[in-house]
Scaffold this motif. Sequence first.
Motif, PDB file in Angstrom:
ATOM      1  N   ILE A   9       0.919  -1.175  -0.046  1.00  0.00           N
ATOM      2  CA  ILE A   9      -0.052   0.059  -0.064  1.00  0.00           C
ATOM      3  C   ILE A   9       1.044   1.247  -0.166  1.00  0.00           C
ATOM      4  CG2 ILE A   9      -1.617   1.383   1.347  1.00  0.00           C
ATOM      5  CD1 ILE A   9      -2.894  -1.256   2.367  1.00  0.00           C
ATOM      6  N   SER A  10       1.896   1.348   0.665  1.00  0.00           N
ATOM      7  CA  SER A  10       2.712   2.284   0.775  1.00  0.00           C
ATOM      8  C   SER A  10       3.556   2.574  -0.629  1.00  0.00           C
ATOM      9  CB  SER A  10       3.963   1.961   1.874  1.00  0.00           C
ATOM     10  OG  SER A  10       4.996   1.257   1.234  1.00  0.00           O
ATOM     11  N   ILE A  11       3.846   1.642  -1.475  1.00  0.00           N
ATOM     12  CA  ILE A  11       4.456   1.590  -2.583  1.00  0.00           C
ATOM     13  C   ILE A  11       3.174   2.165  -3.658  1.00  0.00           C
ATOM     14  CG2 ILE A  11       5.233   0.422  -4.635  1.00  0.00           C
ATOM     15  CD1 ILE A  11       6.553  -1.204  -2.756  1.00  0.00           C
ATOM     16  N   ILE A  12       1.886   1.937  -3.716  1.00  0.00           N
ATOM     17  CA  ILE A  12       0.916   2.238  -4.476  1.00  0.00           C
ATOM     18  C   ILE A  12       0.958   3.881  -4.147  1.00  0.00           C
ATOM     19  CG2 ILE A  12      -1.516   1.934  -4.925  1.00  0.00           C
ATOM     20  CD1 ILE A  12      -1.214  -0.980  -4.166  1.00  0.00           C
ATOM     21  N   THR A  13       0.668   4.048  -2.967  1.00  0.00           N
ATOM     22  CA  THR A  13       0.220   5.553  -2.447  1.00  0.00           C
ATOM     23  C   THR A  13       1.668   6.396  -2.916  1.00  0.00           C
ATOM     24  OG1 THR A  13      -0.657   4.531  -0.314  1.00  0.00           O
ATOM     25  CG2 THR A  13      -0.230   7.038  -0.468  1.00  0.00           C
ATOM     26  N   GLY A  14       2.553   5.995  -2.674  1.00  0.00           N
ATOM     27  CA  GLY A  14       3.919   6.697  -3.045  1.00  0.00           C
ATOM     28  C   GLY A  14       4.074   6.845  -4.718  1.00  0.00           C
ATOM     29  N   SER A  15       3.550   5.662  -5.643  1.00  0.00           N
ATOM     30  CA  SER A  15       3.410   5.919  -6.930  1.00  0.00           C
ATOM     31  C   SER A  15       2.550   6.879  -7.366  1.00  0.00           C
ATOM     32  CB  SER A  15       3.355   4.513  -7.504  1.00  0.00           C
ATOM     33  OG  SER A  15       4.228   3.680  -7.055  1.00  0.00           O
ATOM     34  N   ILE A  16       1.254   6.867  -6.603  1.00  0.00           N
ATOM     35  CA  ILE A  16       0.125   7.697  -6.995  1.00  0.00           C
ATOM     36  C   ILE A  16       0.484   9.329  -6.654  1.00  0.00           C
ATOM     37  CG2 ILE A  16      -2.165   8.546  -6.650  1.00  0.00           C
ATOM     38  CD1 ILE A  16      -2.973   5.688  -6.031  1.00  0.00           C
ATOM     39  N   LEU A  17       1.315   9.531  -5.933  1.00  0.00           N
ATOM     40  CA  LEU A  17       1.713  10.892  -5.321  1.00  0.00           C
ATOM     41  C   LEU A  17       2.739  11.180  -6.208  1.00  0.00           C
ATOM     42  CD1 LEU A  17       1.734  10.637  -1.368  1.00  0.00           C
ATOM     43  CD2 LEU A  17       0.091  11.808  -2.835  1.00  0.00           C
ATOM     44  N   GLY A  18       3.844  10.322  -6.474  1.00  0.00           N
ATOM     45  CA  GLY A  18       4.880  10.648  -7.467  1.00  0.00           C
ATOM     46  C   GLY A  18       4.361  10.684  -8.555  1.00  0.00           C
ATOM     47  N   ALA A  19       3.526  10.200  -9.213  1.00  0.00           N
ATOM     48  CA  ALA A  19       2.934  10.519 -10.705  1.00  0.00           C
ATOM     49  C   ALA A  19       2.206  11.543 -10.744  1.00  0.00           C
ATOM     50  CB  ALA A  19       1.940   9.355 -10.957  1.00  0.00           C
ATOM     51  N   ALA A  20       1.361  12.109  -9.694  1.00  0.00           N
ATOM     52  CA  ALA A  20       0.722  13.318  -9.658  1.00  0.00           C
ATOM     53  C   ALA A  20       1.685  14.572  -9.701  1.00  0.00           C
ATOM     54  CB  ALA A  20      -0.348  13.494  -8.370  1.00  0.00           C
ATOM     55  N   PHE A  21       2.722  14.516  -9.173  1.00  0.00           N
ATOM     56  CA  PHE A  21       3.920  15.489  -8.774  1.00  0.00           C
ATOM     57  C   PHE A  21       4.517  15.594 -10.186  1.00  0.00           C
ATOM     58  CE2 PHE A  21       8.246  16.330  -7.324  1.00  0.00           C
ATOM     59  CZ  PHE A  21       8.023  17.673  -7.050  1.00  0.00           C
ATOM     60  N   SER A 131       8.322  -0.512   4.986  1.00  0.00           N
ATOM     61  CA  SER A 131       7.122   0.337   4.114  1.00  0.00           C
ATOM     62  C   SER A 131       7.570   1.949   4.168  1.00  0.00           C
ATOM     63  CB  SER A 131       5.727   0.329   5.075  1.00  0.00           C
ATOM     64  OG  SER A 131       5.547  -1.163   4.870  1.00  0.00           O
ATOM     65  N   ILE A 132       7.852   2.461   5.162  1.00  0.00           N
ATOM     66  CA  ILE A 132       8.508   3.995   5.100  1.00  0.00           C
ATOM     67  C   ILE A 132       9.354   4.184   4.026  1.00  0.00           C
ATOM     68  CG2 ILE A 132       9.130   5.860   6.456  1.00  0.00           C
ATOM     69  CD1 ILE A 132       8.108   4.413   8.816  1.00  0.00           C
ATOM     70  N   LEU A 133      10.485   3.291   3.915  1.00  0.00           N
ATOM     71  CA  LEU A 133      11.464   3.393   3.075  1.00  0.00           C
ATOM     72  C   LEU A 133      11.118   3.488   1.743  1.00  0.00           C
ATOM     73  CD1 LEU A 133      14.427   1.626   4.839  1.00  0.00           C
ATOM     74  CD2 LEU A 133      14.013   3.870   4.960  1.00  0.00           C
ATOM     75  N   ASP A 134      10.110   2.358   1.422  1.00  0.00           N
ATOM     76  CA  ASP A 134       9.700   1.883   0.109  1.00  0.00           C
ATOM     77  C   ASP A 134       8.745   3.160  -0.431  1.00  0.00           C
ATOM     78  OD1 ASP A 134      11.437   0.047   0.036  1.00  0.00           O
ATOM     79  OD2 ASP A 134       9.769  -1.623   0.193  1.00  0.00           O
ATOM     80  N   GLY A 135       7.704   3.679   0.571  1.00  0.00           N
ATOM     81  CA  GLY A 135       7.062   4.566   0.047  1.00  0.00           C
ATOM     82  C   GLY A 135       7.556   5.720  -0.223  1.00  0.00           C
ATOM     83  N   ILE A 136       8.571   6.321   0.410  1.00  0.00           N
ATOM     84  CA  ILE A 136       9.410   7.583  -0.032  1.00  0.00           C
ATOM     85  C   ILE A 136      10.068   7.148  -1.357  1.00  0.00           C
ATOM     86  CG2 ILE A 136      11.373   8.842   0.675  1.00  0.00           C
ATOM     87  CD1 ILE A 136      10.567   8.472   3.432  1.00  0.00           C
ATOM     88  N   THR A 137      10.726   6.405  -1.378  1.00  0.00           N
ATOM     89  CA  THR A 137      11.534   5.942  -2.822  1.00  0.00           C
ATOM     90  C   THR A 137      10.198   5.939  -3.993  1.00  0.00           C
ATOM     91  OG1 THR A 137      13.059   4.369  -1.469  1.00  0.00           O
ATOM     92  CG2 THR A 137      12.931   4.300  -3.798  1.00  0.00           C
ATOM     93  N   SER A 138       9.375   5.289  -3.586  1.00  0.00           N
ATOM     94  CA  SER A 138       8.171   5.235  -4.670  1.00  0.00           C
ATOM     95  C   SER A 138       7.861   6.532  -5.236  1.00  0.00           C
ATOM     96  CB  SER A 138       7.333   4.352  -4.476  1.00  0.00           C
ATOM     97  OG  SER A 138       6.427   4.888  -3.352  1.00  0.00           O
ATOM     98  N   ILE A 139       7.770   7.401  -4.460  1.00  0.00           N
ATOM     99  CA  ILE A 139       7.409   8.814  -4.622  1.00  0.00           C
ATOM    100  C   ILE A 139       8.468   9.415  -5.768  1.00  0.00           C
ATOM    101  CG2 ILE A 139       7.139  11.282  -4.063  1.00  0.00           C
ATOM    102  CD1 ILE A 139       6.007  10.040  -1.393  1.00  0.00           C
ATOM    103  N   VAL A 140       9.806   8.882  -5.418  1.00  0.00           N
ATOM    104  CA  VAL A 140      10.901   9.630  -5.919  1.00  0.00           C
ATOM    105  C   VAL A 140      10.856   9.143  -7.661  1.00  0.00           C
ATOM    106  CG1 VAL A 140      13.196  10.044  -6.333  1.00  0.00           C
ATOM    107  CG2 VAL A 140      12.118  10.193  -4.173  1.00  0.00           C
ATOM    108  N   LEU A 141      10.784   7.766  -7.526  1.00  0.00           N
ATOM    109  CA  LEU A 141      10.652   6.881  -8.765  1.00  0.00           C
ATOM    110  C   LEU A 141       9.507   7.105  -9.659  1.00  0.00           C
ATOM    111  CD1 LEU A 141      11.681   3.410  -7.527  1.00  0.00           C
ATOM    112  CD2 LEU A 141      12.935   4.854  -9.011  1.00  0.00           C
ATOM    113  N   ALA A 142       8.246   7.422  -9.120  1.00  0.00           N
ATOM    114  CA  ALA A 142       7.332   7.649  -9.969  1.00  0.00           C
ATOM    115  C   ALA A 142       7.096   9.204 -10.300  1.00  0.00           C
ATOM    116  CB  ALA A 142       5.793   7.587  -9.123  1.00  0.00           C
ATOM    117  N   SER A 143       7.880  10.179  -9.726  1.00  0.00           N
ATOM    118  CA  SER A 143       8.047  11.481 -10.269  1.00  0.00           C
ATOM    119  C   SER A 143       8.969  11.554 -11.503  1.00  0.00           C
ATOM    120  CB  SER A 143       8.541  12.421  -9.098  1.00  0.00           C
ATOM    121  OG  SER A 143       9.737  11.943  -8.820  1.00  0.00           O
TER     122      SER A 143
END
Length: 229
Positions: A9-21, A131-143
């Motif tokens: 869920i943290s990766i999914i959330t991070g990916s959505i946030l990063g893609a929006a960014f 989860s915390i680490l992967d969530g942050i990383t997924s934001i950066v990757l998806a952006s």
Amino acid sequence: MIGTIVNCISIITGSILGAAFKKGIKEEYKDIMLQAMGLSASVIGISSAVNSMPKSKYHVLFIISIAIGGLIGQRFDLEKKLYSIGGKSSKNNLVEGLSTAVLLFCAGTLSILGPLESALKGDNTLLYTNSILDGITSIVLASNFGIGIIISSVILFLWQGSIYLSANIVSPYITADLLNEISIIGGILILSSGLNILEIKKIKVLNLLPSLLIPIIFFVLKRLLEIYF
């Protein structure tokens, strides 16, 4: 498997946030962020490999693993298959981003020990930390690479889920030496992803992924020989 679900869920959330960014960023800023991601992946890969090599008791195992794993991956041409599935998305470096994401999320110690701790002891602390680490990383990757990074959450679920379900069987084989060898090979592959992102050298990282399985096979066979002979 609540810890693994939270991790996904943290990766999914991070990916959505990063893609929006990503949508609101000018092209020149996307380029510099891509370079930053490439440099970061390269440094993480070098650090993982260099820190683990002095601890290795099997100094040529990583070389043999990458050689054999590369031959297996090239035989099935995993990278070409993923590019054909990715279609137009591959033009936006999604394949490079996804391979980097899978390596960062799955090849780490927390992603291996986390589901073991969860299954054997009911302790999800490592997975929540991951989860915390992967969530942050997924934001950066998806952006940088877009919403396609969300696919890595499915791969992570299958990876951690398989470890969780087979914990009683695999736990005797997951030793510090095995994790160390995986860290060396994982570090080399993450470095390769960084070089791809920076466009320094095109390396077929996905074709090298089977390299991660070779140390596992080696240590399982070693353990079986010790038991029966």
